[in-house]
Motif scaffolding. Structure first.
Motif, PDB file in Angstrom:
ATOM      1  N   ASP A   1      34.385 -49.984  24.574  1.00  0.00           N
ATOM      2  CA  ASP A   1      33.531 -50.839  23.762  1.00  0.00           C
ATOM      3  C   ASP A   1      34.391 -51.909  23.084  1.00  0.00           C
ATOM      4  O   ASP A   1      35.510 -51.644  22.659  1.00  0.00           O
ATOM      5  CB  ASP A   1      32.794 -49.964  22.731  1.00  0.00           C
ATOM      6  CG  ASP A   1      31.754 -50.714  21.975  1.00  0.00           C
ATOM      7  OD1 ASP A   1      31.898 -50.802  20.744  1.00  0.00           O
ATOM      8  OD2 ASP A   1      30.802 -51.193  22.595  1.00  0.00           O
ATOM      9  N   TRP A   2      33.879 -53.122  23.002  1.00  0.00           N
ATOM     10  CA  TRP A   2      34.663 -54.232  22.439  1.00  0.00           C
ATOM     11  C   TRP A   2      34.942 -54.084  20.952  1.00  0.00           C
ATOM     12  O   TRP A   2      35.829 -54.741  20.417  1.00  0.00           O
ATOM     13  CB  TRP A   2      33.982 -55.567  22.724  1.00  0.00           C
ATOM     14  CG  TRP A   2      32.711 -55.789  21.961  1.00  0.00           C
ATOM     15  CD1 TRP A   2      31.462 -55.392  22.317  1.00  0.00           C
ATOM     16  CD2 TRP A   2      32.574 -56.434  20.708  1.00  0.00           C
ATOM     17  NE1 TRP A   2      30.548 -55.756  21.368  1.00  0.00           N
ATOM     18  CE2 TRP A   2      31.204 -56.408  20.359  1.00  0.00           C
ATOM     19  CE3 TRP A   2      33.459 -57.049  19.833  1.00  0.00           C
ATOM     20  CZ2 TRP A   2      30.721 -56.952  19.182  1.00  0.00           C
ATOM     21  CZ3 TRP A   2      32.968 -57.592  18.662  1.00  0.00           C
ATOM     22  CH2 TRP A   2      31.611 -57.537  18.351  1.00  0.00           C
ATOM     23  N   THR A   3      34.229 -53.181  20.249  1.00  0.00           N
ATOM     24  CA  THR A   3      34.461 -53.002  18.808  1.00  0.00           C
ATOM     25  C   THR A   3      35.550 -51.990  18.503  1.00  0.00           C
ATOM     26  O   THR A   3      35.920 -51.819  17.351  1.00  0.00           O
ATOM     27  CB  THR A   3      33.160 -52.566  18.107  1.00  0.00           C
ATOM     28  OG1 THR A   3      32.718 -51.328  18.665  1.00  0.00           O
ATOM     29  CG2 THR A   3      32.092 -53.623  18.228  1.00  0.00           C
ATOM     30  N   VAL A   6      38.997 -52.606  15.937  1.00  0.00           N
ATOM     31  CA  VAL A   6      38.820 -53.833  15.162  1.00  0.00           C
ATOM     32  C   VAL A   6      39.313 -53.527  13.747  1.00  0.00           C
ATOM     33  O   VAL A   6      38.748 -52.687  13.056  1.00  0.00           O
ATOM     34  CB  VAL A   6      37.346 -54.289  15.130  1.00  0.00           C
ATOM     35  CG1 VAL A   6      37.164 -55.455  14.173  1.00  0.00           C
ATOM     36  CG2 VAL A   6      36.879 -54.650  16.525  1.00  0.00           C
ATOM     37  N   LEU A   7      40.381 -54.182  13.341  1.00  0.00           N
ATOM     38  CA  LEU A   7      40.974 -53.931  12.032  1.00  0.00           C
ATOM     39  C   LEU A   7      41.246 -55.227  11.294  1.00  0.00           C
ATOM     40  O   LEU A   7      41.541 -56.253  11.898  1.00  0.00           O
ATOM     41  CB  LEU A   7      42.294 -53.158  12.173  1.00  0.00           C
ATOM     42  CG  LEU A   7      42.208 -51.753  12.731  1.00  0.00           C
ATOM     43  CD1 LEU A   7      43.609 -51.197  12.944  1.00  0.00           C
ATOM     44  CD2 LEU A   7      41.412 -50.847  11.818  1.00  0.00           C
ATOM     45  N   PRO A  33      46.455 -51.800   7.477  1.00  0.00           N
ATOM     46  CA  PRO A  33      45.357 -52.036   8.418  1.00  0.00           C
ATOM     47  C   PRO A  33      44.162 -51.140   8.077  1.00  0.00           C
ATOM     48  O   PRO A  33      44.320 -49.925   7.949  1.00  0.00           O
ATOM     49  CB  PRO A  33      45.957 -51.666   9.778  1.00  0.00           C
ATOM     50  CG  PRO A  33      47.018 -50.665   9.459  1.00  0.00           C
ATOM     51  CD  PRO A  33      47.532 -51.025   8.090  1.00  0.00           C
ATOM     52  N   ILE A  34      43.006 -51.745   7.880  1.00  0.00           N
ATOM     53  CA  ILE A  34      41.785 -50.991   7.602  1.00  0.00           C
ATOM     54  C   ILE A  34      40.602 -51.671   8.281  1.00  0.00           C
ATOM     55  O   ILE A  34      40.671 -52.853   8.610  1.00  0.00           O
ATOM     56  CB  ILE A  34      41.518 -50.825   6.084  1.00  0.00           C
ATOM     57  CG1 ILE A  34      41.499 -52.171   5.369  1.00  0.00           C
ATOM     58  CG2 ILE A  34      42.538 -49.916   5.437  1.00  0.00           C
ATOM     59  CD1 ILE A  34      41.219 -52.085   3.880  1.00  0.00           C
ATOM     60  N   HIS A  39      37.672 -52.743   4.142  1.00  0.00           N
ATOM     61  CA  HIS A  39      38.356 -53.855   3.489  1.00  0.00           C
ATOM     62  C   HIS A  39      37.490 -54.431   2.364  1.00  0.00           C
ATOM     63  O   HIS A  39      37.950 -54.651   1.246  1.00  0.00           O
ATOM     64  CB  HIS A  39      38.696 -54.922   4.520  1.00  0.00           C
ATOM     65  CG  HIS A  39      39.689 -55.925   4.049  1.00  0.00           C
ATOM     66  ND1 HIS A  39      40.019 -57.013   4.801  1.00  0.00           N
ATOM     67  CD2 HIS A  39      40.432 -56.026   2.914  1.00  0.00           C
ATOM     68  CE1 HIS A  39      40.924 -57.735   4.150  1.00  0.00           C
ATOM     69  NE2 HIS A  39      41.188 -57.163   2.993  1.00  0.00           N
ATOM     70  N   ARG A  40      36.225 -54.650   2.664  1.00  0.00           N
ATOM     71  CA  ARG A  40      35.301 -55.145   1.628  1.00  0.00           C
ATOM     72  C   ARG A  40      35.163 -54.124   0.505  1.00  0.00           C
ATOM     73  O   ARG A  40      35.115 -54.490  -0.676  1.00  0.00           O
ATOM     74  CB  ARG A  40      33.946 -55.468   2.242  1.00  0.00           C
ATOM     75  CG  ARG A  40      33.972 -56.755   3.047  1.00  0.00           C
ATOM     76  CD  ARG A  40      32.583 -57.215   3.467  1.00  0.00           C
ATOM     77  NE  ARG A  40      31.927 -56.285   4.381  1.00  0.00           N
ATOM     78  CZ  ARG A  40      32.137 -56.235   5.696  1.00  0.00           C
ATOM     79  NH1 ARG A  40      33.001 -57.053   6.243  1.00  0.00           N
ATOM     80  NH2 ARG A  40      31.492 -55.378   6.441  1.00  0.00           N
ATOM     81  N   ALA A  41      35.118 -52.844   0.863  1.00  0.00           N
ATOM     82  CA  ALA A  41      34.982 -51.788  -0.149  1.00  0.00           C
ATOM     83  C   ALA A  41      36.212 -51.742  -1.059  1.00  0.00           C
ATOM     84  O   ALA A  41      36.082 -51.556  -2.276  1.00  0.00           O
ATOM     85  CB  ALA A  41      34.759 -50.436   0.526  1.00  0.00           C
TER      86      ALA A  41
END
Length: 81
Positions: A1-3, A6-7, A33-34, A39-41
């Motif tokens: 899967d392309w996701t 993703v970091l 790396p998160i 990251h928003r959290a």
């Protein structure tokens, strides 16, 4: 899967911090790396921490790392950075 894999790279001491020394370059020790949601959290946690402690900024990178560590310990099943 392309996701897969993703970091984002999170700066422990935010780039916007006024306590970042002039000419301070980003180092690997400053990056974690998160996933994008985490990251928003993390930034939201930083905002709440600042409000709770009546602060506008971290004293330095050490304090930012300490707050990140406290957040990781508190939410260890959610944040793996």
């Amino acid at each position: 899967d392309w996701t897969d894999r993703v970091l984002d790279l999170h700066h422990l001491l935010p780039l916007s911090s006024g306590t970042r020394p002039d000419g301070d370059q980003t180092t690997f020790e400053d990056l974690v790396p998160i996933c994008p949601n985490c990251h928003r959290a993390v930034h939201r946690y930083y905002d709440i921490w600042m409000q709770t402690n009546d602060r506008k900024d971290f004293v330095d990178g050490g304090e930012a790392r300490q707050v990140f560590g406290e957040m990781k310990a508190r939410y260890r099943r959610l944040i793996h950075g």
